[in-house]
Design a protein around this motif. Structure first.
Motif, PDB file in Angstrom:
ATOM      1  N   THR A   1       0.847  -1.179   0.000  1.00 35.76           N
ATOM      2  CA  THR A   1       0.000   0.000   0.000  1.00 35.76           C
ATOM      3  C   THR A   1       0.889   1.239   0.000  1.00 35.76           C
ATOM      4  N   GLY A   2       0.308   2.358  -0.408  1.00 39.17           N
ATOM      5  CA  GLY A   2       1.051   3.614  -0.449  1.00 39.17           C
ATOM      6  C   GLY A   2       1.270   4.185   0.940  1.00 39.17           C
ATOM      7  N   SER A   3       1.812   5.360   0.987  1.00 34.18           N
ATOM      8  CA  SER A   3       2.184   5.979   2.255  1.00 34.18           C
ATOM      9  C   SER A   3       1.049   6.736   2.918  1.00 34.18           C
ATOM     10  N   GLN A   4      -0.094   6.769   2.276  1.00 38.47           N
ATOM     11  CA  GLN A   4      -1.218   7.493   2.852  1.00 38.47           C
ATOM     12  C   GLN A   4      -1.774   6.744   4.057  1.00 38.47           C
ATOM     13  N   ASN A   5      -2.174   7.481   5.088  1.00 38.34           N
ATOM     14  CA  ASN A   5      -2.673   6.855   6.318  1.00 38.34           C
ATOM     15  C   ASN A   5      -4.186   6.776   6.391  1.00 38.34           C
ATOM     16  N   THR A   6      -4.874   7.486   5.518  1.00 39.62           N
ATOM     17  CA  THR A   6      -6.327   7.522   5.569  1.00 39.62           C
ATOM     18  C   THR A   6      -6.895   7.296   4.172  1.00 39.62           C
ATOM     19  N   PRO A   7      -8.151   6.838   4.080  1.00 42.95           N
ATOM     20  CA  PRO A   7      -8.784   6.700   2.766  1.00 42.95           C
ATOM     21  C   PRO A   7      -8.877   8.057   2.069  1.00 42.95           C
ATOM     22  N   SER A   8      -9.150   8.030   0.780  1.00 44.42           N
ATOM     23  CA  SER A   8      -9.187   9.266  -0.003  1.00 44.42           C
ATOM     24  C   SER A   8     -10.298  10.205   0.460  1.00 44.42           C
ATOM     25  N   GLU A   9     -10.015  11.497   0.303  1.00 44.60           N
ATOM     26  CA  GLU A   9     -11.033  12.507   0.555  1.00 44.60           C
ATOM     27  C   GLU A   9     -12.087  12.388  -0.531  1.00 44.60           C
ATOM     28  N   ILE A  10     -13.350  12.578  -0.156  1.00 42.03           N
ATOM     29  CA  ILE A  10     -14.441  12.552  -1.127  1.00 42.03           C
ATOM     30  C   ILE A  10     -15.113  13.919  -1.136  1.00 42.03           C
ATOM     31  N   ARG A  11     -15.220  14.501  -2.346  1.00 44.37           N
ATOM     32  CA  ARG A  11     -15.868  15.798  -2.530  1.00 44.37           C
ATOM     33  C   ARG A  11     -16.961  15.702  -3.583  1.00 44.37           C
ATOM     34  N   ASP A  12     -18.002  16.504  -3.390  1.00 39.52           N
ATOM     35  CA  ASP A  12     -19.066  16.605  -4.384  1.00 39.52           C
ATOM     36  C   ASP A  12     -18.638  17.644  -5.423  1.00 39.52           C
ATOM     37  N   LEU A  13     -18.546  17.240  -6.678  1.00 33.74           N
ATOM     38  CA  LEU A  13     -18.088  18.140  -7.732  1.00 33.74           C
ATOM     39  C   LEU A  13     -19.053  19.302  -7.947  1.00 33.74           C
ATOM     40  N   ARG A  14     -20.337  19.075  -7.727  1.00 39.85           N
ATOM     41  CA  ARG A  14     -21.326  20.141  -7.966  1.00 39.85           C
ATOM     42  C   ARG A  14     -21.221  21.250  -6.933  1.00 39.85           C
ATOM     43  N   THR A  15     -20.943  20.886  -5.671  1.00 39.68           N
ATOM     44  CA  THR A  15     -20.968  21.878  -4.592  1.00 39.68           C
ATOM     45  C   THR A  15     -19.592  22.168  -3.994  1.00 39.68           C
ATOM     46  N   GLY A  16     -18.631  21.263  -4.213  1.00 40.00           N
ATOM     47  CA  GLY A  16     -17.326  21.405  -3.581  1.00 40.00           C
ATOM     48  C   GLY A  16     -17.303  20.915  -2.145  1.00 40.00           C
ATOM     49  N   GLN A  17     -18.457  20.488  -1.636  1.00 41.44           N
ATOM     50  CA  GLN A  17     -18.575  20.040  -0.241  1.00 41.44           C
ATOM     51  C   GLN A  17     -17.755  18.778  -0.003  1.00 41.44           C
ATOM     52  N   VAL A  18     -17.034  18.743   1.129  1.00 40.74           N
ATOM     53  CA  VAL A  18     -16.286  17.559   1.532  1.00 40.74           C
ATOM     54  C   VAL A  18     -17.270  16.584   2.177  1.00 40.74           C
ATOM     55  N   ILE A  19     -17.367  15.393   1.592  1.00 36.75           N
ATOM     56  CA  ILE A  19     -18.277  14.356   2.092  1.00 36.75           C
ATOM     57  C   ILE A  19     -17.538  13.485   3.113  1.00 36.75           C
ATOM     58  N   ARG A  20     -16.263  13.192   2.818  1.00 41.24           N
ATOM     59  CA  ARG A  20     -15.397  12.442   3.742  1.00 41.24           C
ATOM     60  C   ARG A  20     -14.012  13.078   3.640  1.00 41.24           C
ATOM     61  N   SER A  21     -13.471  13.468   4.792  1.00 41.54           N
ATOM     62  CA  SER A  21     -12.126  14.048   4.745  1.00 41.54           C
ATOM     63  C   SER A  21     -11.100  12.938   4.754  1.00 41.54           C
ATOM     64  N   GLY A  22      -9.974  13.200   4.101  1.00 38.99           N
ATOM     65  CA  GLY A  22      -8.929  12.193   3.933  1.00 38.99           C
ATOM     66  C   GLY A  22      -8.059  12.053   5.132  1.00 38.99           C
TER      67      GLY A  22
END
Length: 183
Positions: free
Chosen positions: A162-183
């Motif tokens: 696995t890569g060096s990232q410690n958390t799953p990817s951030e998820i954003r809504d493209l229409r609103t820019g709202q963060v649904i899940r922070s990384g």
């Protein structure tokens, strides 16, 4: 085991496990309903929640990008490849409902992980990418734990780290820019 073998497994309707940026993932051909439902069964995850597509390049998701505004396309290009998942409206209904779940958007990431890139390139299209875990349990972080928990339930395990990232990817809504899940 090669990425070519993994691509054959995917094309034959199989389920693969592979390392991603942060955790081990389960994947298959998103347009193969039986394969997607098999992953949902393995994870004990309801179809309504939807799944993430992972791709090697924006070209692999071109039908999703065509209807977007220049500003939306730029937001995607500025964050990819990398650990950012975007909820993209599927105006042309390119992605099956069993991938989108109850949503009119599809979650998409262009990965910068070399194994994920190679798998998508070998398959010739995006793959389902969901964390290797049962619903409500933490995702698996090592190949050894993957073999213990899912070895008998997947058709092929793609070796790697696995890569060096410690958390799953951030998820954003493209229409609103709202963060649904922070990384």
């Amino acid at each position: 085991m090669s990425t070519a073998q993994a691509a054959v497994t995917v094309h034959q309707g199989g389920v693969i496990a592979y390392p991603t940026e942060a955790v081990w993932g389960l994947g298959c051909d998103p347009w193969n309903r039986d394969a997607v439902y098999r992953i949902l069964d393995i994870k004990a995850r309801p179809v309504e929640k939807g799944m993430i597509l992972v791709a090697a390049s924006e070209a692999q998701i071109a039908p999703l990008l065509e209807p977007l505004t220049a500003t939306q396309r730029q937001a995607l290009s500025d964050s990819w490849p990398g650990p950012f998942t975007w909820l993209i409206p599927d105006i042309n209904h390119w992605v099956p409902d069993w991938v989108k779940g109850q949503f009119d958007t599809v979650a998409v990431r262009i990965s910068d992980h070399p194994v994920v890139q190679a798998l998508c390139e070998a398959a010739g299209h995006p793959l389902i990418s969901t964390s290797a875990n049962r619903a409500g349990e933490p995702p698996l972080l090592t190949e050894q734990s993957l073999h213990q928990h899912f070895g008998a339930e997947v058709d092929l395990i793609v070796p790697g780290k696995t890569g060096s990232q410690n958390t799953p990817s951030e998820i954003r809504d493209l229409r609103t820019g709202q963060v649904i899940r922070s990384g």
